[in-house]
Design an enzyme around this catalytic site. Structure first.
Site, short mmCIF file in Angstrom:
data_model
loop_
_atom_site.label_atom_id
_atom_site.label_comp_id
_atom_site.label_asym_id
_atom_site.label_seq_id
_atom_site.Cartn_x
_atom_site.Cartn_y
_atom_site.Cartn_z
N ASN A 260 0.84 -1.19 0.00
CA ASN A 260 0.00 0.00 0.00
C ASN A 260 0.88 1.25 0.00
OD1 ASN A 260 -2.33 -1.77 0.70
ND2 ASN A 260 -1.20 -1.96 2.60
N GLU A 291 8.79 -4.51 -1.25
CA GLU A 291 7.61 -3.65 -1.14
C GLU A 291 7.95 -2.21 -1.52
OE1 GLU A 291 4.87 -5.22 -0.87
OE2 GLU A 291 5.87 -7.09 -0.32
N GLU A 313 5.08 -8.08 -9.82
CA GLU A 313 5.75 -8.96 -8.86
C GLU A 313 7.16 -9.34 -9.29
OE1 GLU A 313 4.79 -8.95 -6.09
OE2 GLU A 313 2.72 -8.32 -6.34
ZN LIG Z 1 4.98 -7.83 -4.43
#
Ligand SMILES: [Zn+2]
Length: 850
Positions: A260, A291, A313
């Site tokens: 986030n 992240e 990813e």
């Molecule tokens: Zn990720």
């Protein structure tokens, strides 16, 4: 409930331009539900019909441009907005929403250690609808302006800086344009450590009962955070796009972490209550780096549709490992990637469910199918492909292409085609063709080396099964005698790069043929490697004498997939582990190889009658490791991580040996003594994790009982303690214990995601097949019904942890195949079952091959 299709998303993106969500959440209305109000300002580009999504407990009221709408018209999770006129609109929605116990939506958790309550959101994919009304798709970005009302004494964290306006009333600074799935709130009496870096507020947070453990590691976590932040600013031209950087370690989180913007959430097992190895610290650091990479790739520039989830990813995974290597004390991360992650990619890529790294958009028609792509292909294979791309393009051109991508699409969305076009601006190489070969195809290439002597030189030819181009490094090694120790070593002679396919002529090198020729030394490509027979003999007998851990990782991976392909007897792998691991210095390698030997070779690939011998080999290996790590002092155990003196025993190595010794113990005596004494002789003293681990093993062996479990829970009444007790109880080898565990998992729909998983982990034990036999057939109908009732997160846990993975026999496979035809099967469980059944078939094939 309807899942959103790509066609619907495209149509809605053409119709709407969303400007601002003003959201109010009231978390003071009880334990079951909370209140949610939303005002959405948006423009319809033309007149048309559309819908807004919400999954309320009760939809109380709605209005469009001040005119009330009828709440009864809610259809599943969609409220129709018919005959919108062209131009600006404001939609308001008021609803009562339900807290979740599965880690999806607004998860609510009460800490058994102190009774404090915490809530946090996980809104990925389509779970924002569990919290407020939204046009829920990634390419309808908007400003989000949230106000949150909480009980007194709580802190609210959000995407932007939060301020307390009045007692219990918090305002979160409005975001720049972001996607609906990236909105985040975490509220509760958090323990926080805050600082400033590069002019921004940085904070780390956890629940209060973990405070001392977070404090102990705060410097380490914040140092990694700052180092990654600075390194990304050297790599990327765009500055960090948000106003603060908070990292919250939250309870019962399903994934590792979630990116986030401005508020990364992590599973709070990353706040270590018990001793861990330096490899585990490296994993936490890697997740921090991963992240943070998403802040640019994923958050600043977001996928247009979920078919490009791999790009998010793969990029974050590649950047996470690479940036850690460059910017922190963890300089050997690619060895861990080789051991811990690549196998995940290779395994997934050889299953019937494999898919191209970049799937055809038509293969991801809706959000339910997108959810299935969070697998070894999207993370590990994709990151390997990017690493190969960097090897081929050079890092400078790669980063130039990335920066073009960011500057062209910031605060907006992009597709794979955009990404490739932007890379192409930075290089003369044909990236489009490369992308077709690497990203649009499935499966693993196999590269086989052939070496022959030719006069005073030797030749290398490489056979390729598969169609991808590879740039690989070849490493050559010779025996040498260490005159001090009298031991036989391997010494690097040379390394050179070759392109595969070769141009038809073998590579000729001067001198006698090396004792060991390693194809894909440095592990820069993604392929199965087969060494020439002479090199394979050298590798098996001298594995621990290979100087570079990354090269050893490659050889161990070769051994691993030869076992899986039925080309190497599992006991040969076990013997190699017994021979070489006592001399292994890389913890990730020891952990990875031991893990495979225990959970695959001993528990699945060898027939049950050979399991005791395999476990005996493992315990004797662990005893050897324990002997080699004797003499550690209390000071060594407390020493700052990563500062062990070279040549002295490594506490992390000892910890791995202790854990595996416990897990492989076939007699209770030794570990029972450890538990009674509170220590392993020569250390370490048992912490909570090791005590529960021993008790679980004693439960499996039938050498403990409910009294002892309850006593241990009194000593450790934490959330982890509750999970430990559930795991122990489910592991007891009695019909009553198994019946109670089954009942909890499959009929108690209030069981949290974490307690479900702990119970499932205890339930199936390879040594209890007679007792468990009736549950193999019960599993399928019960899991199918459970998944339909409780949704994707529990379906995932039921497929992963509650599956009868040790029932390696044709009957069990047949039952599973029948279950796949059940029309009630949900997509998430279907995918899990398909993969698990493939693993069972493979285990059976490995048994039959020898
Ligand atoms: Zn990720």
């Amino acid at each position: 409930m309807s899942v959103l299709t790509r066609n619907e998303a495209q149509t809605r993106a053409q119709l709407l331009d969303v400007h601002r969500y003003t959201v109010g959440l009231d978390l003071t209305t009880g334990e079951a539900t909370f209140d949610s109000t939303t005002a959405i300002r948006f423009t319809a580009r033309t007149a048309g019909d559309t819908f807004v999504e919400i999954k309320p407990e009760t939809l109380r009221s709605l209005s469009l441009d001040g005119q009330p709408l009828d709440p009864e018209r809610l259809d599943g999770n969609r409220y129709p907005l018919d005959s919108l006129t062209a131009g600006p609109h404001e939609l308001t929605v008021a609803a009562t929403m339900r807290y979740s116990r599965t880690g999806e939506g607004m998860h609510r958790f009460t800490d058994p250690a102190d009774g404090e309550t915490y809530v946090y959101t996980q809104l990925f994919m389509e779970d924002v609808q569990r919290v407020f009304a939204a046009f829920d798709q990634p390419d309808l970005k908007s400003v989000f302006d949230l106000t949150v009302t909480t009980p007194t004494g709580w802190t609210v964290l959000g995407n932007g800086v939060s301020t307390q306006a009045a007692d219990g009333r918090w305002h979160i600074a409005p975001t720049p344009p972001i996607s609906t799935y990236l909105v985040a709130v975490a509220a509760g009496p958090w323990h926080s450590v805050t600082t400033q870096h590069a002019g921004l507020p940085f904070g780390i947070h956890c629940r209060r009962s973990l405070a001392p453990h977070l404090d102990a590691d705060a410097d380490e976590i914040l140092d990694i955070t700052r180092a990654c932040y600075d390194r990304y600013h050297e790599k990327f031209d765009e500055p960090y796009p948000f106003d603060s950087y908070d990292q919250a370690f939250v309870p019962e989180f399903n994934a590792g972490a979630m990116e986030n913007p401005g508020l990364v959430t992590f599973r709070d097992e990353f706040v270590y209550r018990s001793a861990v190895t330096d490899t585990e610290r490296q994993t936490r650091a890697m997740v921090v780096a991963h992240e943070m990479a998403h802040m640019w790739f994923g958050d600043l520039v977001t996928l247009t549709w979920w078919d490009d989830i791999w790009l998010n990813e793969s990029f974050a995974e590649y950047m996470g490992y690479q940036t850690l290597t460059e910017a922190t004390r963890f300089t050997d991360t690619w060895t861990d990637f080789g051991v811990a992650r690549k196998g995940w990619g290779y395994d997934a890529d050889q299953r019937p469910s494999t898919h191209p790294v970049a799937p055809d958009p038509d293969a991801v028609p809706d959000t339910a199918s997108a959810l299935l792509n969070f697998d070894g292909i999207s993370y590990a294979k994709g990151a390997s492909a990017l690493r190969q791309l960097v090897a081929w393009l050079g890092e400078k051109d790669f980063l130039a292409g990335i920066n073009t991508h960011f500057s062209r699409h910031k605060f907006a969305n992009a597709t794979l085609a955009d990404f490739i076009d932007n890379l192409a601006t930075a290089t003369d190489r044909d990236v489009h063709t490369w992308a077709d070969a690497w990203l649009r195809t499935t499966g693993v290439d196999t590269l086989t080396a052939h070496v022959e002597t030719s006069g005073h030189s030797w030749n290398l030819t490489v056979d390729r099964a598969g169609d991808r181009p590879h740039r690989v490094t070849v490493g050559t090694y010779d025996h040498s005698l260490d005159t001090h120790t009298g031991t036989d070593q391997l010494t690097l002679r040379d390394r050179f790069d070759i392109d595969i396919p070769q141009d038809g002529t073998p590579v000729t090198q001067p001198g006698h043929r090396p004792d060991l020729v390693v194809l894909n030394d440095h592990d820069l490509t993604y392929a199965k490697i087969r060494l020439d027979p002479g090199s394979w003999d050298t590798a098996l007998t001298h594995l621990s004498g290979i100087p570079d851990p990354l090269t050893r990782a490659l050889v161990w991976n070769t051994a691993r997939d030869m076992v899986r392909d039925g080309e190497l007897h599992p006991t040969v792998h076990l013997t190699a582990a017994r021979t070489h691991l006592p001399y292994e210095t890389d913890l990730a390698l020891v952990q990875g190889v031991l893990g495979f030997a225990a959970t695959q070779i001993a528990d699945r690939y060898l027939p049950p009658q050979d399991r005791p011998t395999a476990l005996a080999t493992l315990t004797s290996l662990c005893r050897d490791l324990l002997r080699r790590t004797e003499g550690l002092t209390a000071k060594d155990w407390e020493q700052a991580p990563g500062t062990t003196t070279p040549g002295s025993p490594d506490p992390g190595l000892r910890l791995i040996a202790v854990r595996h010794f416990i897990d492989a113990a076939t007699q209770p005596d030794a570990i029972q003594d450890w538990l009674r004494e509170g220590t392993v002789p020569g250390g370490p003293e048992l912490d909570a994790e090791l005590r529960w681990r021993i008790l679980t093993r004693l439960a499996v062996l039938g050498a403990t009982d409910e009294t002892a479990i309850a006593h241990e829970l009194d000593k450790d009444p934490s959330a982890t303690g509750q999970e430990g007790a559930a795991r122990c109880r489910a592991a007891l080898p009695t019909a009553e214990a198994k019946a109670a565990a089954w009942q909890a998992m499959f009929t108690d729909d209030t069981l949290s995601n974490y307690l479900f998983t702990a119970t499932a982990q205890g339930f199936w034990q390879p040594g209890q097949s007679e007792l468990l036999h009736p549950y193999v057939a019960r599993y399928y109908p019960d899991a199918i019904a459970l998944a339909a009732r409780r949704g994707p997160a529990i379906a995932e846990a039921a497929g992963r942890h509650a599956f009868p993975a040790h029932a390696v026999d044709p009957d069990s496979i047949r039952l599973g195949e029948q279950a796949l035809t059940d029309p009630a099967l949900t997509p998430a469980l279907r995918r899990k079952l398909t993969d698990q059944l493939d693993d069972l078939r493979r285990a059976l094939a490995v048994r039959d091959a020898h």
